[in-house]
Design a protein around this motif. Structure first.
Motif, PDB file in Angstrom:
ATOM      1  N   VAL A 185       0.703  -1.137   0.077  1.00 17.65           N
ATOM      2  CA  VAL A 185       0.136   0.089   0.103  1.00 17.65           C
ATOM      3  C   VAL A 185       0.755   1.232   0.039  1.00 17.65           C
TER       4      VAL A 185
ATOM      5  N   TYR B  99      -7.260   3.143   3.988  1.00 13.94           N
ATOM      6  CA  TYR B  99      -6.985   1.217   4.105  1.00 13.94           C
ATOM      7  C   TYR B  99      -6.304   1.320   5.399  1.00 13.94           C
TER       8      TYR B  99
ATOM      9  N   GLY C 116      -5.234   4.901   0.030  1.00 15.88           N
ATOM     10  CA  GLY C 116      -4.272   4.189   0.744  1.00 15.88           C
ATOM     11  C   GLY C 116      -4.418   4.559   2.073  1.00 15.88           C
TER      12      GLY C 116
END
Length: 306
Positions: free
Chosen positions: A25, A213, A210
């Motif tokens: 990520v 997450y 990102g």
């Protein structure tokens, strides 16, 4: 009882497995050269969100305990990890960090009175060997400050796990998790500003995805699972599960990024997984772990033999 414990181990293992996706990520979605900013955005909003959802603030001694645990489990650990990552090749940093289960076992014996067994020591050594086969490169060079930071990260993480076990919070799990994430994130803010300067003013959709997450899945969700595992299992058992992170990171690099996977790396992954299995098994009749709050006042402490 055995099935219940296995379910707790598997659920707790989700946390380091998800943490193993952080490298993908970070490299594919986030702005470059901003690891501490990623740590702040990952932890602080997640902590504030959990506090808002639970509507619980620390009381009494839990103000300073949350600060200490947040510093150990989140703030200091992330900062030392950042220093190690910048001064060492990733393989050396991961290998030094793999001594964490051995340090946790020693601290558990000293602080909690848990029994330090030969099986735990041998499993810890095997875990370090497996991680070194998995990620260490022959041309890697040592740096004293980087090695010290990586070792310090392992120590503070071990201390955080052991103290999280010793200090049983009276609040719900999500509230306690929120306190630690918030405290750790706040401690990281000045370090981030000093090290990386002001954050960028523009973010792409990929950047936002990102960060979302890392915040929602990589922090709020996973740390709740991690601290739940600490409540139910011995600190040593939980710390061994952290070795899943380099295994998952290597596997994702191979599958998603097309990185090479040598036979020695595959052997290293098998050794790590073997050490995890051995560390989680207990001899028949061994006592299970319980949180301090759940024990009767007259009962002696129950020790889990990891």
């Amino acid at each position: 009882m055995l099935r219940h414990r296995l379910a707790i181990v598997l659920v707790t293992a989700l946390a380091p497995a998800v943490w193993g996706t952080t490298y993908l990520v970070t490299t594919e979605l986030l702005p470059p050269h901003r690891p501490l900013l990623a740590a702040v955005i990952r932890c602080l909003p997640a902590g504030l969100l959990l506090i808002a959802l639970t509507r619980r603030l620390p009381q009494g001694s839990w103000w300073w305990r949350s600060l200490v645990l947040g510093a150990l489990n989140i703030g200091a650990f992330q900062a030392l990890l950042f220093i190690a990552a910048y001064r060492l090749p990733g393989g050396i940093a991961a290998t030094v960090g793999a001594v964490g289960p051995l340090i946790t076992a020693g601290l558990s014996a000293a602080v909690l009175g848990d029994r330090l067994t030969l099986r735990t020591v041998l499993s810890g050594i095997a875990g370090v060997a497996g991680v070194s086969l998995l990620v260490l490169r022959a041309d890697a060079r040592l740096d004293a400050v980087g090695v010290a930071a990586a070792l310090g990260g392992a120590v503070v993480m071990a201390a955080g796990v052991v103290l999280s076990k010793r200090w049983a919070s009276p609040a719900p799990l999500l509230a306690t998790t929120g306190w630690q994430l918030t405290a750790g994130g706040l401690l990281l803010v000045p370090v981030t500003l000093l090290s990386e300067g002001a954050p960028p003013t523009h973010y792409t959709a990929a950047n936002l995805l990102g960060y979302a997450y890392l915040c929602l899945i990589g922090a709020a969700f996973t740390y709740a699972l991690w601290f739940r595992g600490i409540q139910a299992l011995s600190p040593t058992s939980v710390s061994f599960l952290a070795l899943l992170s380099p295994v998952v990171a290597t596997g994702i690099g191979w599958l998603a990024l097309g990185q090479d996977l040598s036979p020695l790396q595959a052997l290293g992954a098998l050794v790590v997984l073997g050490s995890l299995v051995v560390a989680q098994t207990r001899r028949p009749g061994a006592a299970g772990s319980s949180t301090p709050a759940a024990r009767p006042a007259s009962a002696p402490p129950v020790r889990e033999r990891a």
